[in-house]
Design an enzyme around this catalytic site. Structure first.
Site, PDB file in Angstrom:
ATOM      1  N   LYS A 160      37.247  52.344  41.377  1.00 16.29           N
ATOM      2  CA  LYS A 160      36.928  51.458  42.043  1.00 16.29           C
ATOM      3  C   LYS A 160      37.325  52.059  43.635  1.00 16.29           C
ATOM      4  O   LYS A 160      37.468  50.927  44.512  1.00 16.29           O
ATOM      5  CB  LYS A 160      38.516  50.595  41.041  1.00 16.29           C
ATOM      6  CG  LYS A 160      37.432  49.809  40.281  1.00 16.29           C
ATOM      7  CD  LYS A 160      38.029  48.709  39.757  1.00 16.29           C
ATOM      8  CE  LYS A 160      38.092  47.819  38.872  1.00 16.29           C
ATOM      9  NZ  LYS A 160      37.661  48.567  37.469  1.00 16.29           N
ATOM     10  N   GLU A 163      41.926  39.085  43.366  1.00 13.02           N
ATOM     11  CA  GLU A 163      42.959  38.661  41.637  1.00 13.02           C
ATOM     12  C   GLU A 163      42.964  40.122  40.844  1.00 13.02           C
ATOM     13  O   GLU A 163      41.871  40.556  41.296  1.00 13.02           O
ATOM     14  CB  GLU A 163      42.210  37.880  41.034  1.00 13.02           C
ATOM     15  CG  GLU A 163      40.321  37.578  40.830  1.00 13.02           C
ATOM     16  CD  GLU A 163      39.110  38.538  41.818  1.00 13.02           C
ATOM     17  OE1 GLU A 163      39.205  38.085  42.056  1.00 13.02           O
ATOM     18  OE2 GLU A 163      38.949  39.027  41.284  1.00 13.02           O
ATOM     19  N   SER A 221      33.845  56.594  34.633  1.00 14.11           N
ATOM     20  CA  SER A 221      34.438  55.856  35.164  1.00 14.11           C
ATOM     21  C   SER A 221      35.920  55.856  36.413  1.00 14.11           C
ATOM     22  O   SER A 221      36.345  55.616  36.860  1.00 14.11           O
ATOM     23  CB  SER A 221      34.339  54.374  35.137  1.00 14.11           C
ATOM     24  OG  SER A 221      34.497  54.399  33.927  1.00 14.11           O
TER      25      SER A 221
HETATM   26  C1  PLP Z   1      36.928  48.501  36.202  1.00 13.37           C
HETATM   27  C2  PLP Z   1      36.578  48.552  36.123  1.00 13.37           C
HETATM   28  C3  PLP Z   1      34.863  49.271  35.075  1.00 13.37           C
HETATM   29  C4  PLP Z   1      34.356  47.994  35.295  1.00 13.37           C
HETATM   30  O1  PLP Z   1      33.720  47.457  35.983  1.00 13.37           O
HETATM   31  P1  PLP Z   1      32.383  47.961  36.899  1.00 13.37           P
HETATM   32  O2  PLP Z   1      32.348  46.841  38.167  1.00 13.37           O
HETATM   33  O3  PLP Z   1      31.289  47.376  36.056  1.00 13.37           O
HETATM   34  O4  PLP Z   1      32.122  48.839  37.625  1.00 13.37           O
HETATM   35  C5  PLP Z   1      34.624  50.506  34.566  1.00 13.37           C
HETATM   36  N1  PLP Z   1      35.753  51.620  34.190  1.00 13.37           N
HETATM   37  C6  PLP Z   1      36.662  51.766  34.848  1.00 13.37           C
HETATM   38  C7  PLP Z   1      37.663  52.669  34.614  1.00 13.37           C
HETATM   39  C8  PLP Z   1      37.235  50.043  35.416  1.00 13.37           C
HETATM   40  O5  PLP Z   1      38.598  50.346  36.500  1.00 13.37           O
END
Ligand code: PLP
Length: 406
Positions: A96, A118, A383
């Site tokens: 993010k 938000e 992610s």
């Molecule tokens: C917020 C988040 C997501 C989901 O958001 P996307 O916009 O679909 O990438 C995925 N993995 C993590 C670790 C997150 O914090």
């Protein structure tokens, strides 16, 4: 199909990916969004902006994040090799920050003094507060009163980083009410403020901008994987909430002979309210300022959704994903809560990497697929890291003593 001109063609000038996307806004906000679009389209080509973002990524975020070969996990599953793009090692623990630093730098270049957003579980709020601290911008985060109680550690992080956290105590006191409150603020203050959307959703230009800021993930991963193996992966996969980590990871591979799969949360099952698999079970509609595929209740309003991973419980998906499925370039599949928890424990136990529950959905899918493929390679976008999920997992599933050996 030849996708070499894809990025030039999409989105169109008015923000469409095929028939998905666009900007469905109250009239007062149209000039504000136009201002951001025009500024972005100019600034993103300036060498000053590009060089500054490059420096920030290297020195502040610690990029490039590595690609890692999961030899232990792969061996347990057979002969198919699983690799991870380690966005969990990006500063603040997830992908993010890639778009929050981009949005913060854009605010700075536009001469704005304040950024707002938000947040539901608090992950976007923490990433934006991090960017605000770096750039010396004021930051206000709207959060439902119920979520504030549930997410105390993230609320503390935002405050320590200098953000103002506003508790929203209308309605159900969760994400939807926080979105309304942040929009209200933006309507009043758009002259000196940018509303920073946390994924590839919302009105144009956000799906385009957030995608561009996340593109670095796939771009790095493609080069790193080729350097490591001499080839491209057979399959790449990532979890899909709003769709930002996945789109940035997927697009650099769009013109390659690589299968691309997005993984949605099937939660506790197929019944409406028990999952957040918007692409799999949804239909087309407009909400939150854009046209896409979404989960609706009987009245056509956004349906209640659920996922074990709070970052994935969104009733729609970025418009570009709806388009990529329609043109047949990306496939979407699902993973359940239980498959996800199993993957969470296995990656921890076999590789020493504790993944976020969001990311564990993609790992779960890759584990299933690896068994089926029996050879070749899968590159997963990890992610984020799982530290934020430990209390929840321990309370509901213990320490993984019961997880089954392969
Ligand atoms: C917020 C988040 C997501 C989901 O958001 P996307 O916009 O679909 O990438 C995925 N993995 C993590 C670790 C997150 O914090």
């Amino acid at each position: 199909m030849d996708y070499s001109t894809y990025l030039k063609k999409y989105p169109t000038e008015d923000g469409y990916f095929g028939r998905f996307g666009g900007a469905y806004l109250p009239p007062q906000l149209v000039p504000a969004m136009e201002e951001i679009t025009q500024a972005y389209l100019t600034i993103c080509h300036s060498s000053q902006f590009i060089n500054e973002l490059r420096r920030i990524r290297k020195e502040f975020q610690g990029r490039p994040t590595p690609v890692y070969h999961c030899e232990n996990l792969s061996r347990k599953l057979g002969n198919c090799q699983i690799y991870l793009k380690r966005e969990d090692l990006n500063h603040s623990g997830a992908h993010k920050l890639n778009h929050c630093m981009g949005e913060g730098l854009l605010a700075k270049f536009m001469g704005k003094r304040r950024i707002i957003a938000e947040t539901g579980a608090g992950q976007h709020g923490v990433a934006l507060a991090t960017a605000a601290a770096f750039f010396g911008l004021d930051c206000t985060i709207y959060m439902g009163a119920v979520d504030i109680k549930k997410q105390a550690p993230n609320v503390a992080r935002m405050k320590i980083l200098g953000a103002k956290v506003v508790s929203v105590d209308k309605g159900a006191q969760t994400l939807k009410e926080a979105v309304d409150a942040a929009f209200e603020d933006y309507l009043q203050n758009y002259k000196d403020t940018i509303y920073c959307i946390g994924s590839v959703v919302g009105p144009h230009p956000f799906p385009m901008m957030v995608r561009d800021f996340q593109y670095v993930v796939g771009e790095e991963a493609r080069e790193q994987f080729k350097d490591m193996t001499g080839f491209l992966p057979d399959v790449i996969t990532a979890c899909v909430g709003g769709g930002s980590n996945s789109i940035g990871f997927f697009l650099p591979f769009i013109n390659d002979p690589v299968d691309i799969v997005g993984v949605e949360p099937l939660g506790r099952g197929e019944k409406l309210g028990e999952h957040a698999a918007s692409m799999t079970y949804g239909s087309e509609g407009v909400m939150h300022g854009f046209d896409s595929i979404m989960l609706k209740d009987a009245n056509g309003n956004p349906a209640p959704v659920y996922s074990i991973a709070s970052g994935l419980d969104y009733p729609s998906v970025g418009p570009e994903h709806a388009f990529l499925r329609e043109i047949g370039r990306v496939k979407y599949d699902v993973a359940t809560d239980l498959e996800t928890v199993d993957a969470f424990f296995k990656l921890s136990r076999y590789e020493g990497i504790i993944p976020a529950l969001e990311s564990s959905h993609a790992v779960a899918y890759a584990m299933k697929l690896a068994k089926k493929m029996g050879k070749g390679s899968i590159l997963v976008n990890l992610s984020g890291r799982g530290d934020k999920d430990l209390d929840y997992v321990i309370e509901h599933y213990g320490y993984g003593e019961d997880f089954k050996e392969f």
